[in-house]
Motif scaffolding. Sequence first.
Motif, PDB file in Angstrom:
ATOM      1  N   TYR A 187     -24.510  -5.430  -2.822  1.00  0.00           N
ATOM      2  CA  TYR A 187     -24.894  -6.074  -4.077  1.00  0.00           C
ATOM      3  C   TYR A 187     -23.684  -6.182  -5.011  1.00  0.00           C
ATOM      4  O   TYR A 187     -23.431  -7.236  -5.600  1.00  0.00           O
ATOM      5  N   SER A 188     -22.920  -5.098  -5.139  1.00  0.00           N
ATOM      6  CA  SER A 188     -21.752  -5.097  -6.026  1.00  0.00           C
ATOM      7  C   SER A 188     -20.706  -6.104  -5.553  1.00  0.00           C
ATOM      8  O   SER A 188     -20.081  -6.808  -6.368  1.00  0.00           O
ATOM      9  N   LYS A 215      -8.628  -7.827  -3.132  1.00  0.00           N
ATOM     10  CA  LYS A 215      -9.785  -6.949  -3.351  1.00  0.00           C
ATOM     11  C   LYS A 215     -11.041  -7.524  -2.703  1.00  0.00           C
ATOM     12  O   LYS A 215     -11.781  -6.812  -2.005  1.00  0.00           O
ATOM     13  N   VAL A 216     -11.285  -8.813  -2.917  1.00  0.00           N
ATOM     14  CA  VAL A 216     -12.487  -9.441  -2.371  1.00  0.00           C
ATOM     15  C   VAL A 216     -12.474  -9.402  -0.846  1.00  0.00           C
ATOM     16  O   VAL A 216     -13.489  -9.099  -0.197  1.00  0.00           O
ATOM     17  N   ALA A 217     -11.336  -9.683  -0.256  1.00  0.00           N
ATOM     18  CA  ALA A 217     -11.228  -9.670   1.207  1.00  0.00           C
ATOM     19  C   ALA A 217     -11.473  -8.272   1.764  1.00  0.00           C
ATOM     20  O   ALA A 217     -12.190  -8.096   2.765  1.00  0.00           O
ATOM     21  N   THR A 218     -10.883  -7.271   1.125  1.00  0.00           N
ATOM     22  CA  THR A 218     -11.071  -5.893   1.580  1.00  0.00           C
ATOM     23  C   THR A 218     -12.516  -5.445   1.415  1.00  0.00           C
ATOM     24  O   THR A 218     -13.086  -4.795   2.300  1.00  0.00           O
ATOM     25  N   MET A 219     -13.115  -5.811   0.284  1.00  0.00           N
ATOM     26  CA  MET A 219     -14.519  -5.474   0.058  1.00  0.00           C
ATOM     27  C   MET A 219     -15.406  -6.087   1.136  1.00  0.00           C
ATOM     28  O   MET A 219     -16.307  -5.421   1.679  1.00  0.00           O
ATOM     29  N   MET A 258     -16.222   4.433   1.602  1.00  0.00           N
ATOM     30  CA  MET A 258     -15.891   3.012   1.529  1.00  0.00           C
ATOM     31  C   MET A 258     -16.860   2.253   0.617  1.00  0.00           C
ATOM     32  O   MET A 258     -16.470   1.311  -0.075  1.00  0.00           O
ATOM     33  N   GLY A 259     -18.119   2.676   0.620  1.00  0.00           N
ATOM     34  CA  GLY A 259     -19.078   2.047  -0.282  1.00  0.00           C
ATOM     35  C   GLY A 259     -18.699   2.272  -1.737  1.00  0.00           C
ATOM     36  O   GLY A 259     -18.767   1.355  -2.564  1.00  0.00           O
ATOM     37  N   TYR A 260     -18.286   3.481  -2.050  1.00  0.00           N
ATOM     38  CA  TYR A 260     -17.868   3.779  -3.424  1.00  0.00           C
ATOM     39  C   TYR A 260     -16.611   2.985  -3.783  1.00  0.00           C
ATOM     40  O   TYR A 260     -16.459   2.516  -4.911  1.00  0.00           O
ATOM     41  N   ARG A 261     -15.733   2.815  -2.814  1.00  0.00           N
ATOM     42  CA  ARG A 261     -14.521   2.020  -3.051  1.00  0.00           C
ATOM     43  C   ARG A 261     -14.892   0.570  -3.363  1.00  0.00           C
ATOM     44  O   ARG A 261     -14.307  -0.049  -4.275  1.00  0.00           O
ATOM     45  N   VAL A 262     -15.871   0.023  -2.640  1.00  0.00           N
ATOM     46  CA  VAL A 262     -16.311  -1.350  -2.890  1.00  0.00           C
ATOM     47  C   VAL A 262     -16.896  -1.477  -4.290  1.00  0.00           C
ATOM     48  O   VAL A 262     -16.563  -2.400  -5.046  1.00  0.00           O
ATOM     49  N   VAL A 263     -17.762  -0.542  -4.666  1.00  0.00           N
ATOM     50  CA  VAL A 263     -18.387  -0.593  -5.984  1.00  0.00           C
ATOM     51  C   VAL A 263     -17.343  -0.429  -7.082  1.00  0.00           C
ATOM     52  O   VAL A 263     -17.377  -1.115  -8.111  1.00  0.00           O
ATOM     53  N   ASN A 264     -16.384   0.450  -6.870  1.00  0.00           N
ATOM     54  CA  ASN A 264     -15.316   0.676  -7.850  1.00  0.00           C
ATOM     55  C   ASN A 264     -14.470  -0.592  -8.032  1.00  0.00           C
ATOM     56  O   ASN A 264     -14.132  -0.974  -9.163  1.00  0.00           O
ATOM     57  N   ASP A 265     -14.150  -1.263  -6.928  1.00  0.00           N
ATOM     58  CA  ASP A 265     -13.378  -2.508  -7.018  1.00  0.00           C
ATOM     59  C   ASP A 265     -14.192  -3.616  -7.683  1.00  0.00           C
ATOM     60  O   ASP A 265     -13.646  -4.458  -8.413  1.00  0.00           O
ATOM     61  N   ALA A 266     -15.502  -3.624  -7.426  1.00  0.00           N
ATOM     62  CA  ALA A 266     -16.359  -4.621  -8.066  1.00  0.00           C
ATOM     63  C   ALA A 266     -16.347  -4.441  -9.578  1.00  0.00           C
ATOM     64  O   ALA A 266     -16.268  -5.420 -10.337  1.00  0.00           O
TER      65      ALA A 266
END
Length: 321
Positions: A187-188, A215-219, A258-266
């Motif tokens: 979702y993030s 960031k978007v590509a990594t997410m 990794m999920g927390y990393r995605v949310v943090n980058d979002a």
Amino acid sequence: GRSCGSTAVLVSAHQSIGCKAVMLFGNEEQKKRFLPLMAKSTLSAFCLSEPNVGCDAGGQETRCELSPCGKFYILNGEKKWATSGALSGLFTVMAKQKITDPKTGKEKDAVTALICTPDMEGVEIFSRNRSKCGIRGTWQARIRLTNVKVPRENLLFKEGKGLNVALTCLNYGRCTLSAGMLGAARYSYEQATKWAKSRHQFDRAIGEFDLMQEKVATMGALVYAMDGMLYATTGFLDRHDQDIMLETALCKVFCSEMGYRVVNDAMQIMGGMGYTDESLVEYCFRKCRGWMIAGGSIEILKNRIAEGIFERSFSQRPPKS
């Protein structure tokens, strides 16, 4: 996990660990007695953690002993962080018990799993909720057990085999926690991607800047990897693989970090708007932090993962000639 972390945790705690022990280890009489209630009218709680016991599942201070008449287990101790404990009609309680080793004839401490209900005399729920950073819609109870008489027919599996019950249930819990994390991360990621396309600075969309694209590509890659790992691991559960503790721990660690990393980058992509409570990304940020703690902290799980990897690698070595 996409929209309400509290609901995800409530369902996870109930179905994946709370009454999972009865589903996996209960006898037919126990299943007929308890599971219809769990399906229709009440929640269940998994009572493992204690004031002085967290990730060390074998370090229980709660104790039980067989009554002189042999009809009851007398249970004494205190449990903490039991999700939905204040709302539950069934507790799966882990307690230490003196067991006679059949090989040596000596007594030793071992963990026994018992089914308890809140109406039993001596069960006291004296702390009904804690104010938390996230998942505030869940209630973690503190339960005091004082000379509780648990009928002997409420024994789960075998005396002294409660650790097997607990660790098996935690395999399922780690997968459902990972699923909740995946939902929040996906979702993030979607919200941040929309923001990067619509938010303009310096006369162009911020998604046109190289660092935003990175960031978007990594997410996207991480969300895809989380999804694949989760489905593979739950597939192992569905086909009833026997030894999957390593895989479920790997899944939980990877999806949590990794999920927390995605949310943090979002949140970083969305800037000030992402940091406000007008954005569900801020909510995801708060709730996801807890997933690196609950269900076994990632530090402890990494130790277990390393032990499992070494054990498997040595067991697969060819015999010496």
